[in-house]
Design a protein around this motif. Structure first.
Motif, PDB file in Angstrom:
ATOM      1  N   ASP A 174      -1.985   0.433 -10.620  1.00 35.34           N
ATOM      2  CA  ASP A 174      -1.996   1.196  -9.201  1.00 35.34           C
ATOM      3  C   ASP A 174      -2.471   0.266  -8.852  1.00 35.34           C
ATOM      4  OD1 ASP A 174      -2.081   3.415  -8.020  1.00 35.34           O
ATOM      5  OD2 ASP A 174      -4.101   2.937  -7.360  1.00 35.34           O
ATOM      6  N   GLY A 175      -2.786  -0.611  -7.531  1.00 34.65           N
ATOM      7  CA  GLY A 175      -2.364  -1.101  -6.837  1.00 34.65           C
ATOM      8  C   GLY A 175      -1.508  -2.826  -7.486  1.00 34.65           C
ATOM      9  N   SER A 176      -0.276  -3.184  -6.626  1.00 36.67           N
ATOM     10  CA  SER A 176       0.251  -4.734  -6.705  1.00 36.67           C
ATOM     11  C   SER A 176      -0.841  -5.754  -6.178  1.00 36.67           C
ATOM     12  CB  SER A 176       1.552  -4.314  -7.593  1.00 36.67           C
ATOM     13  OG  SER A 176       1.773  -4.159  -5.175  1.00 36.67           O
ATOM     14  N   GLY A 177      -1.335  -5.664  -4.929  1.00 39.45           N
ATOM     15  CA  GLY A 177      -1.098  -6.985  -4.498  1.00 39.45           C
ATOM     16  C   GLY A 177      -2.453  -8.020  -4.631  1.00 39.45           C
ATOM     17  N   LYS A 178      -1.731  -9.103  -4.172  1.00 40.09           N
ATOM     18  CA  LYS A 178      -2.568  -9.925  -4.905  1.00 40.09           C
ATOM     19  C   LYS A 178      -3.883 -10.742  -4.166  1.00 40.09           C
ATOM     20  CE  LYS A 178      -0.882 -10.878  -9.371  1.00 40.09           C
ATOM     21  NZ  LYS A 178       0.466  -9.454  -8.977  1.00 40.09           N
ATOM     22  N   ILE A 179      -5.324 -11.060  -4.453  1.00 41.66           N
ATOM     23  CA  ILE A 179      -6.065 -10.867  -3.786  1.00 41.66           C
ATOM     24  C   ILE A 179      -5.892 -11.734  -2.166  1.00 41.66           C
ATOM     25  CG2 ILE A 179      -8.597 -11.678  -3.120  1.00 41.66           C
ATOM     26  CD1 ILE A 179      -9.517  -9.706  -5.536  1.00 41.66           C
ATOM     27  N   PRO A 232       5.654   9.641  -2.344  1.00 41.38           N
ATOM     28  CA  PRO A 232       6.974  10.242  -1.101  1.00 41.38           C
ATOM     29  C   PRO A 232       7.221   9.527  -0.315  1.00 41.38           C
ATOM     30  CG  PRO A 232       4.468  11.279  -1.062  1.00 41.38           C
ATOM     31  CD  PRO A 232       4.252  10.318  -1.651  1.00 41.38           C
ATOM     32  N   SER A 233       6.554   8.608   0.574  1.00 43.22           N
ATOM     33  CA  SER A 233       6.575   7.925   1.952  1.00 43.22           C
ATOM     34  C   SER A 233       7.014   6.608   1.440  1.00 43.22           C
ATOM     35  CB  SER A 233       5.371   7.544   2.630  1.00 43.22           C
ATOM     36  OG  SER A 233       3.895   7.005   2.166  1.00 43.22           O
ATOM     37  N   ILE A 288       1.023  -4.999  -0.156  1.00 43.42           N
ATOM     38  CA  ILE A 288       0.600  -6.107   1.003  1.00 43.42           C
ATOM     39  C   ILE A 288       2.217  -5.271   2.125  1.00 43.42           C
ATOM     40  CG2 ILE A 288       0.231  -7.962   1.975  1.00 43.42           C
ATOM     41  CD1 ILE A 288      -0.069  -8.807  -1.199  1.00 43.42           C
ATOM     42  N   LYS A 289       3.539  -5.213   1.526  1.00 46.14           N
ATOM     43  CA  LYS A 289       4.294  -5.335   2.649  1.00 46.14           C
ATOM     44  C   LYS A 289       5.394  -4.023   1.885  1.00 46.14           C
ATOM     45  CE  LYS A 289       4.654 -10.183   4.495  1.00 46.14           C
ATOM     46  NZ  LYS A 289       5.263 -11.454   4.742  1.00 46.14           N
ATOM     47  N   LYS A 290       6.273  -3.752   3.580  1.00 46.78           N
ATOM     48  CA  LYS A 290       6.779  -2.618   3.563  1.00 46.78           C
ATOM     49  C   LYS A 290       8.264  -2.957   2.259  1.00 46.78           C
ATOM     50  CE  LYS A 290       9.953   0.575   5.558  1.00 46.78           C
ATOM     51  NZ  LYS A 290      10.225   0.968   6.733  1.00 46.78           N
ATOM     52  N   GLU A 291       8.371  -3.998   2.125  1.00 47.23           N
ATOM     53  CA  GLU A 291       9.248  -4.276   0.743  1.00 47.23           C
ATOM     54  C   GLU A 291       9.116  -5.009  -0.470  1.00 47.23           C
ATOM     55  OE1 GLU A 291       8.497  -8.416   3.003  1.00 47.23           O
ATOM     56  OE2 GLU A 291       9.051  -6.149   3.619  1.00 47.23           O
ATOM     57  N   ASP A 292       7.349  -4.227  -0.728  1.00 45.36           N
ATOM     58  CA  ASP A 292       7.101  -4.517  -1.757  1.00 45.36           C
ATOM     59  C   ASP A 292       6.796  -3.186  -2.752  1.00 45.36           C
ATOM     60  OD1 ASP A 292       6.449  -6.449  -1.550  1.00 45.36           O
ATOM     61  OD2 ASP A 292       4.339  -6.513  -1.045  1.00 45.36           O
ATOM     62  N   ASN A 293       7.339  -1.843  -1.842  1.00 45.48           N
ATOM     63  CA  ASN A 293       7.022  -0.346  -2.094  1.00 45.48           C
ATOM     64  C   ASN A 293       8.619  -0.147  -3.899  1.00 45.48           C
ATOM     65  OD1 ASN A 293      10.408   1.487  -1.716  1.00 45.48           O
ATOM     66  ND2 ASN A 293       9.675  -0.378  -0.443  1.00 45.48           N
ATOM     67  N   VAL A 294       9.888  -0.541  -3.789  1.00 46.39           N
ATOM     68  CA  VAL A 294      10.594  -1.186  -5.106  1.00 46.39           C
ATOM     69  C   VAL A 294       9.926  -1.300  -6.260  1.00 46.39           C
ATOM     70  CG1 VAL A 294      12.226  -1.796  -6.261  1.00 46.39           C
ATOM     71  CG2 VAL A 294      12.171  -1.598  -3.423  1.00 46.39           C
TER      72      VAL A 294
END
Length: 232
Positions: free
Chosen positions: A9-14, A231-232, A202-208
């Protein structure tokens, strides 16, 4: 904030989350993974090492009636989200009890607790009403405004050290409708508002890559139109 410990669900590393917060000039950051506290120690140590105040918390799953009811047919016992943040050591101990009890006794599809258990373990904890999946927001979205107010007052009574109605705007039409009612409710019931952002990467480009993660979680492919996506 959902870290890598909000599994699939979350992809950001701490370490990268904390570094990004520092880069953006933030002086504090909270961890609110879904239903678990596995990441709290790593998060605390990393934030301290980088000179940022860590706020420990969890986005828990709540059922209104009882965590011991384990059947789909009881619609009055649906699962809702609630964000809990720790104020002090007492709150940290209580949150560990809440999260543990949810998995050990309340688990049914998700680790769940009920209002009664929260009332017994609310000392040292601040609560936020969460996203569109929160109990108050869900009733507003369904047009049950009276019920939404009743629930908001229940949480205000449970969390005497702070309960906040949570405003989010991720470009989702339903959020705009819900936010208007939350602002009205805040004034009528004297419950303060807080503006938040539901962070899953973390960053916009991580959405993919995050979208691929959601496909793995839901057993879908990227090509399927009718699937869970942001959706966003």
């Amino acid at each position: 904030l959902h870290t890598e410990y909000s599994l699939l669900d979350g992809s950001g590393k701490i370490s990268k989350i904390i570094a990004r917060a520092k880069e953006l000039g933030m002086d504090s950051i909270a961890i609110t993974d879904h239903g678990v506290m596995y990441g709290c120690v790593d998060f605390y140590k990393e934030a301290k090492a980088q000179g940022i105040k860590p706020i420990l918390g969890c986005e828990i799953y709540v059922v209104p009636k009882s965590m011991h009811i384990k059947e789909n047919s009881d619609k009055d016992n649906d699962i809702y989200h609630l964000v809990l943040l720790v104020r002090n050591e007492t709150g940290y101990n209580n949150l560990m009890k809440i999260v543990s009890k949810a998995s050990i006794e309340g688990f049914y599809y998700k680790p769940r607790v009920d209002h009664d258990y929260l009332k017994e373990h609310s000392e040292g904890i601040i609560a936020l009403s969460a996203c569109l999946g929160g109990e108050v927001q869900s009733y507003i979205a369904r047009g049950s405004l009276k019920k939404a107010r009743e629930v908001a007052l229940i949480y205000k009574d449970i969390f005497k050290e702070g309960f906040y109605l949570e405003l989010q705007d991720h470009g989702i039409e339903e959020q705009k409708k819900v936010n208007k009612e939350l602002i009205k409710m805040s004034k009528e019931l004297a419950i303060p508002l807080v503006a938040t952002n539901d962070v899953h990467y973390i960053k916009k480009e991580d959405n993919v890559s995050h979208d691929i993660l959601l496909c793995i979680q839901t057993g879908k492919t990227m090509q399927e139109e009718n699937r869970m996506r942001y959706p966003s």
